[in-house]
Scaffold this active site. Structure first.
Site, PDB file in Angstrom:
ATOM      1  N   ASP A  67     -17.720   6.795  26.443  1.00  0.00           N
ATOM      2  CA  ASP A  67     -17.291   8.136  26.816  1.00  0.00           C
ATOM      3  C   ASP A  67     -18.143   8.649  27.972  1.00  0.00           C
ATOM      4  O   ASP A  67     -19.111   7.990  28.379  1.00  0.00           O
ATOM      5  CB  ASP A  67     -17.342   9.085  25.609  1.00  0.00           C
ATOM      6  CG  ASP A  67     -18.692   9.116  24.905  1.00  0.00           C
ATOM      7  OD1 ASP A  67     -19.605   8.385  25.317  1.00  0.00           O
ATOM      8  OD2 ASP A  67     -18.825   9.889  23.942  1.00  0.00           O
ATOM      9  N   ASN A 136     -20.489  16.685  14.010  1.00  0.00           N
ATOM     10  CA  ASN A 136     -19.153  17.116  13.556  1.00  0.00           C
ATOM     11  C   ASN A 136     -18.257  15.923  13.210  1.00  0.00           C
ATOM     12  O   ASN A 136     -17.068  16.084  12.975  1.00  0.00           O
ATOM     13  CB  ASN A 136     -18.472  17.989  14.627  1.00  0.00           C
ATOM     14  CG  ASN A 136     -18.214  17.237  15.930  1.00  0.00           C
ATOM     15  OD1 ASN A 136     -18.506  16.046  16.034  1.00  0.00           O
ATOM     16  ND2 ASN A 136     -17.664  17.919  16.911  1.00  0.00           N
ATOM     17  N   HIS A 138     -17.643  13.295  15.188  1.00  0.00           N
ATOM     18  CA  HIS A 138     -16.956  12.604  16.292  1.00  0.00           C
ATOM     19  C   HIS A 138     -17.517  11.197  16.499  1.00  0.00           C
ATOM     20  O   HIS A 138     -18.673  10.923  16.199  1.00  0.00           O
ATOM     21  CB  HIS A 138     -16.958  13.426  17.592  1.00  0.00           C
ATOM     22  CG  HIS A 138     -18.262  13.539  18.317  1.00  0.00           C
ATOM     23  ND1 HIS A 138     -18.545  14.565  19.188  1.00  0.00           N
ATOM     24  CD2 HIS A 138     -19.369  12.762  18.329  1.00  0.00           C
ATOM     25  CE1 HIS A 138     -19.739  14.402  19.699  1.00  0.00           C
ATOM     26  NE2 HIS A 138     -20.267  13.314  19.194  1.00  0.00           N
ATOM     27  N   GLU A 143     -13.117  14.168  19.175  1.00  0.00           N
ATOM     28  CA  GLU A 143     -13.543  15.320  18.387  1.00  0.00           C
ATOM     29  C   GLU A 143     -12.616  15.477  17.167  1.00  0.00           C
ATOM     30  O   GLU A 143     -11.518  14.900  17.137  1.00  0.00           O
ATOM     31  CB  GLU A 143     -13.494  16.575  19.265  1.00  0.00           C
ATOM     32  CG  GLU A 143     -14.409  16.528  20.496  1.00  0.00           C
ATOM     33  CD  GLU A 143     -15.888  16.786  20.184  1.00  0.00           C
ATOM     34  OE1 GLU A 143     -16.370  16.408  19.095  1.00  0.00           O
ATOM     35  OE2 GLU A 143     -16.569  17.351  21.052  1.00  0.00           O
TER      36      GLU A 143
HETATM   37  P1  PGA Z   1     -26.941  11.537  19.239  1.00  0.00           P
HETATM   38  O1  PGA Z   1     -25.407  11.704  19.564  1.00  0.00           O
HETATM   39  O2  PGA Z   1     -27.193  10.075  19.180  1.00  0.00           O
HETATM   40  O3  PGA Z   1     -27.662  12.176  20.403  1.00  0.00           O
HETATM   41  O4  PGA Z   1     -27.203  12.225  17.937  1.00  0.00           O
HETATM   42  C1  PGA Z   1     -24.484  10.994  18.811  1.00  0.00           C
HETATM   43  C2  PGA Z   1     -23.071  11.369  19.217  1.00  0.00           C
HETATM   44  O5  PGA Z   1     -22.818  12.524  19.539  1.00  0.00           O
HETATM   45  O6  PGA Z   1     -22.197  10.480  19.185  1.00  0.00           O
END
Ligand code: PGA
Length: 245
Positions: A67, A136, A138, A143
């Site tokens: 992404d 959340n 995702h 999302e």
């Molecule tokens: P993080 O992000 O590794 O910084 O916790 C994970 C994500 O949002 O996929």
């Protein structure tokens, strides 16, 4: 589902690195979708170490990113492409021409998304997807509410995601409100998924994702259906698993 719970951060990174290296040692020209964020940083440090000590060779892999923020230059200091260059690509022998950044700065959205899917197809599909999980639920920038049938697409980011990522930008105004992401179907087609989660702030969501119902409200819950997935957790993120132990 193969769930591994690491006792401490060094073990977490090592287990993740071993899972990954087994795959690329077996198939040297693996097509890899790399995650960004805090979670895989230790894994990437370990992979660099393994490369430097001659254990790993990245010269034949194809490198994709899961992404990206939309609307920024791919070389912006806050981009996921810049992140991967800094923490991995620039420190190992992945070939420049084998790096396929996913980004959208303008142009026809559908064409750009289709072109990325075509790139994945051209190299025979994704062999390994390394995933983190958002608080959340995702995966990549899929999302909550995203269809399980989704392919690469442009998406709006939720408030939580914007909050979690604004550290990469100088001010709220500069923070992109959208992203471009591989879709859930794109990710589910990967032959191997390595899902990483660490820290207490991921405990609730990882429990819901792995032990709750499969629902688009928690995009990561779809991974319960993946036939070849390793899930690596630390003790903090796995704390609710005692409930089922
Ligand atoms: P993080 O992000 O590794 O910084 O916790 C994970 C994500 O949002 O996929």
């Amino acid at each position: 589902m193969n769930i591994i719970i690491a006792n401490h951060q060094a073990a977490f990174d090592e287990i993740a690195a071993n899972e990954f290296s087994q795959e690329i040692q077996r198939k040297k020209d693996s097509v890899v979708a790399f995650a960004t964020g805090n979670t895989p940083l230790g894994l990437y440090r370990k992979l660099v170490e393994m490369y430097k000590s001659g254990v790993l060779d990245f010269s034949s892999i194809q490198a994709l990113n899961l992404d990206e923020f939309s609307g920024i230059d791919k070389n912006h200091k806050g981009s996921f492409y810049s992140f991967l260059k800094k923490h991995l690509y620039n420190q190992v022998n992945v070939k420049e021409e084998n790096i396929h950044p996913l980004y959208y700065k303008g142009g026809v959205k559908e064409e750009i998304c289709k072109a990325y899917e075509a790139t994945i197809k051209k190299y025979g599909g994704i062999d390994i997807a390394i995933l983190g999980i958002g608080s959340n639920g995702h995966i990549a920038y899929n999302e909550p509410g995203t269809s399980f049938d989704s392919r690469t697409h442009i998406t709006a980011l939720t408030r939580d995601t914007i909050e979690a990522n604004k550290k990469f930008f100088t001010g709220f105004d500069e923070m992109p409100q959208g992203g471009i992401t591989m879709g859930i179907k794109t990710i589910m087609k990967a032959r191997k998924v390595i899902l990483l989660a660490n820290g207490e702030n991921k405990a609730e969501i990882i429990y819901r994702a792995l032990c709750g119902g499969i629902t688009t409200d928690v995009p990561a819950s779809v991974l319960q259906l993946h036939p070849n997935i390793s899930i690596i957790l630390d003790k903090e993120s796995a704390k609710h698993f005692q409930r089922i132990a």
